[in-house]
Design a protein around this motif. Structure first.
Motif, PDB file in Angstrom:
ATOM      1  N   GLY B 265      -1.696  -1.983  13.908  1.00 30.73           N
ATOM      2  CA  GLY B 265      -1.533  -0.593  12.850  1.00 30.73           C
ATOM      3  C   GLY B 265      -1.598  -1.515  11.400  1.00 30.73           C
ATOM      4  O   GLY B 265      -1.860  -0.528  10.517  1.00 30.73           O
ATOM      5  N   GLU B 266      -0.621  -2.405  11.363  1.00 31.30           N
ATOM      6  CA  GLU B 266      -0.885  -3.112  10.044  1.00 31.30           C
ATOM      7  C   GLU B 266      -1.929  -3.463   9.340  1.00 31.30           C
ATOM      8  O   GLU B 266      -2.318  -3.308   8.348  1.00 31.30           O
ATOM      9  CB  GLU B 266       0.166  -4.220   9.897  1.00 31.30           C
ATOM     10  CG  GLU B 266       1.667  -3.811  10.175  1.00 31.30           C
ATOM     11  CD  GLU B 266       2.747  -5.138   9.988  1.00 31.30           C
ATOM     12  OE1 GLU B 266       2.221  -6.218   9.881  1.00 31.30           O
ATOM     13  OE2 GLU B 266       3.957  -4.678  10.009  1.00 31.30           O
ATOM     14  N   TRP B 268      -4.948  -1.915  10.187  1.00 29.68           N
ATOM     15  CA  TRP B 268      -5.515  -0.774   9.728  1.00 29.68           C
ATOM     16  C   TRP B 268      -5.120  -0.116   8.561  1.00 29.68           C
ATOM     17  O   TRP B 268      -5.839   0.504   7.739  1.00 29.68           O
ATOM     18  CB  TRP B 268      -5.336   0.400  10.979  1.00 29.68           C
ATOM     19  CG  TRP B 268      -5.987   1.842  10.729  1.00 29.68           C
ATOM     20  CD1 TRP B 268      -7.132   2.104  10.876  1.00 29.68           C
ATOM     21  CD2 TRP B 268      -5.235   2.737  10.099  1.00 29.68           C
ATOM     22  NE1 TRP B 268      -7.385   3.329  10.506  1.00 29.68           N
ATOM     23  CE2 TRP B 268      -6.310   3.944   9.993  1.00 29.68           C
ATOM     24  CE3 TRP B 268      -3.958   2.993   9.675  1.00 29.68           C
ATOM     25  CZ2 TRP B 268      -5.917   5.059   9.598  1.00 29.68           C
ATOM     26  CZ3 TRP B 268      -3.711   4.153   9.210  1.00 29.68           C
ATOM     27  CH2 TRP B 268      -4.776   5.190   9.042  1.00 29.68           C
ATOM     28  N   LEU B 269      -3.559  -0.321   8.463  1.00 28.55           N
ATOM     29  CA  LEU B 269      -2.908   0.154   7.153  1.00 28.55           C
ATOM     30  C   LEU B 269      -3.543  -0.484   5.945  1.00 28.55           C
ATOM     31  O   LEU B 269      -3.933   0.216   4.814  1.00 28.55           O
ATOM     32  CB  LEU B 269      -1.659   0.100   7.121  1.00 28.55           C
ATOM     33  CG  LEU B 269      -0.680   0.400   5.896  1.00 28.55           C
ATOM     34  CD1 LEU B 269      -0.714   1.934   5.604  1.00 28.55           C
ATOM     35  CD2 LEU B 269       0.860   0.097   6.358  1.00 28.55           C
TER      36      LEU B 269
END
Lengths: 320, 320
Positions: B265-266, B268-269
Motif C-alpha cells: 500500500g505504501e 503504491w501510494l
C-alpha cells in the motif's frame, strides 16, 4: 547551438584521453546540475560525431562477446570506441552483478577505447537517466559508441531511446527467441543477429523465424537484416559491420538521424520533468501530517486522495 | 477502518456476481477518483479475504496453462476465483497481443470465476497503477485471486508489489532459466515451479540448478520450494496447491501478511504521488513559452534546467 555551450571544454575533453572522460563522468555523477557541466553537455549535444549502436537481447546469447568483437573490429579500422555496459541490478539488493567488465578483454593501454559500466535504473529496470548524458558526451568524442544492455526489465526498449542503431542479438534453438520477439519488442531492432550460428540448421531456422516476425515491422526504406554470426569464432562480423555502416548511411540520407535524436532529446526532457516533479511531490507529501506512512489498516486510496487535495492548493491560481 | 468506507457497497459487490464486478471495474477505469468508488475501495481494503497469487516467468513456459489448471483446481474445491491476466503491450503500437484470454477455456456460465485482462503499463512495461486497485477489489470478493504476468519488461518484479504469494514458472532445458534467475529476480518467488516436467532428466537438472540459485535467498521461516509440474498433463498441481496453502499459513502465522500488504500500500501510494506530481509538472512545463518541444539542435539539458528554474518559483516559501 545553445548560446551557453562551451566548445572549449569539449575540445579539452576530446584532447584529454581516457583520464579526461573519466573525470567528466565522475563530475556528472556527483553534480549533474553544475553549470560548467551543463555548458559542456550543450556543446557535446551540438557537436555529435559518432554513431551510437545499442546491443541488446535476452541473457545468455553472447552480447558481451559480440560487443568485444565489435570493439576489436572498430579498433582495427582505427575508429575510437566508447562503450557503455549496462549492468542489471538486483532490485532488492541494488548490487550490480557483472563487476567491472573485465570480460571485454581489452588492452588497458589503448587510449582509443573507453569502457564505462553503469547500473540499470534500480526501480524501473531500464536505463538510468544519466545514461543519455553519457551517450551525448561519448558520441561527441568517439567515432563509435556501443551501448550493451542485458535484455531484462525495461532496458531492451529503453536502449532505442538513446541509440541511433539497435542490434538485437538472439541465439538459435530454444524457441524462446521467437516468444521474446512476440512479446512486444519486434519493433525495436534495426539489425538482428542470430549469434552462435555454429549451430547450423538450428541457426538457419531461427533466422527464418525471425525474418517472418520482423517482416511486417520494416520501416520506410529500411529492411531489417537478419544476420548469422559466431562472435567467438569471429564469423559474420564483417557483415554486421557493413550493415551498421549501411544503417548509418540510411539515417543520414533520410534526414532521420536528426529526427531520431531530436525525439530522444524530447523524450529525455519529458522524463526529466516528470521525475523532478515527482520528487518534489514526494518531498512535500512527506512533510504533511501523517506523511507517506500508512497506519495499520489505513487505506492508501483515501490517503492518495487526501495528499493530492492538500498539495493542490499551492497551485491554485498560479497557472492558467 | 477508514471512516468513509462504504461496507454496504462492498456487500452489494459481493452479492452482485460477475456483472457487478465488471460494472465496478468499468467505473474504475473511467473515473478512478469518483468518491463512491473511493469509499468502496476503502471498504475493500479493510475487508480483504482472499489469497493473492502471482504467476510469473519468461514467455513460453506454460503460465497460462498452469493458471487454467489452478483455476479448475480451486473451483473443484468450491473456492471462488478472480483472475487478472496482464497482457504485454507493444511499446510502439500500444496494442495488447493476447486478445481476450479465451485461452483459459473456462465455463462462461460459472459465476464463481471472473477473468479480467489488463494491458501492461505502456511506458514502463510493468503493471498498470490500476492493477493494485483491481487486486484490492477482487481479494475482498473472491477466495483466491490469480495475477498472471508475462515475464517481459518490469512485470515480473512488479507482481511482488500486489501479491501475497509469487509463483515463478520456468521450464527445463534451455539454460535460459538459470540466466533469467541470475539476472536479479532470484529474490522474487515464494514458490518455484519447473513446468513441462515430462522432460525427465532435464527437469530434474533444472530443479537442482534452481535450488542452488534460490538457496541463499530463503527468507526467515520459509524455504522456497522448487516443484516439478506438468500443467498440460495435470501433474504436480496438488503439490502446488499444498504449497500455496502452506505459504498462506506461513504469512498468517508470522504476521507477515499484514506487513507485506501494508508495504504494498505504501509503495503504491508513493508511486501515485510521484505520478500525480509528474503529470502536474508536464502540464505546467507544456504551458511555458517553448513548452516541451525542442527546436532543431536545441539542447535538452539546458531546457530541463530552464524549465526546472521557471517552475520552481511557485514553490518558493510555500513549504519549509
Amino acid at each position: 547551438l545553445s548560446e551557453s555551450a562551451d566548445p572549449g571544454a569539449l575540445d579539452a575533453l576530446r584532447a584529454g584521453g581516457k583520464r579526461a572522460m573519466a573525470s567528466v563522468l565522475a563530475r556528472l555523477e556527483a553534480a549533474p546540475a553544475d553549470p560548467a557541466l551543463l555548458a559542456l553537455l550543450d556543446a557535446a549535444h551540438a557537436g555529435a560525431r559518432g554513431q551510437v549502436i545499442g546491443i541488446t537481447g535476452p541473457p545468455g546469447v553472447g552480447k558481451s562477446t559480440l560487443t568485444s568483437a565489435l570493439i576489436r573490429l572498430q579498433r582495427r579500422q582505427e575508429r575510437t570506441v566508447g562503450v557503455i555496459a549496462v549492468d542489471p541490478s538486483s532490485r532488492r539488493s541494488g548490487g550490480a552483478l557483472l563487476g567491472d567488465r573485465m570480460r571485454f578483454e581489452l588492452d588497458p593501454e589503448d587510449q582509443g577505447v573507453f569502457v564505462r559500466s553503469m547500473a540499470a535504473r534500480e526501480r524501473l529496470g531500464g536505463l538510468a537517466p544519466l545514461t543519455y548524458a553519457v551517450v551525448v558526451l561519448m558520441r561527441a568524442v568517439y567515432d563509435v559508441v556501443l551501448v550493451e544492455t542485458v535484455g531484462v526489465g525495461q532496458s531492451e526498449t529503453d536502449v532505442a531511446g538513446v541509440c541511433d542503431t539497435v542490434v538485437l542479438c538472439l541465439q538459435p534453438g530454444s524457441g524462446d527467441s521467437l516468444q521474446y520477439m512476440k512479446s512486444g519488442i519486434a519493433e525495436i531492432p534495426d539489425i538482428a543477429v542470430v549469434n552462435k550460428a555454429d549451430l547450423g540448421q538450428l541457426a538457419r531456422q531461427a533466422k527464418a523465424d525471425l525474418e517472418a516476425v520482423l517482416a511486417p515491422e520494416q520501416g520506410p526504406g529500411w529492411r531489417v537484416p537478419v544476420l548469422l554470426a559466431s562472435a567467438t569464432a569471429g564469423r559474420g562480423l564483417d557483415d554486421l559491420a557493413r550493415e551498421l555502416q549501411g544503417h548509418a548511411a540510411h539515417l543520414a540520407e533520410q534526414g532521420s538521424l536528426t529526427a531520431r535524436r531530436a525525439a530522444q532529446g524530447e523524450s529525455w526532457l519529458e522524463d526529466g520533468v516528470r521525475e523532478a516533479f515527482g520528487r518534489i511531490g514526494l518531498d512535500r507529501a512527506a512533510g504533511l501530517p501523517g506523511g507517506l506512512a500508512l497506519a495499520p489498516g489505513q487505506s492508501p486510496f483515501r490517503r492518495l486522495h487526501e495528499i493530492s487535495r492538500a498539495l493542490a492548493e499551492p497551485y491554485a491560481g498560479s497557472s492558467d
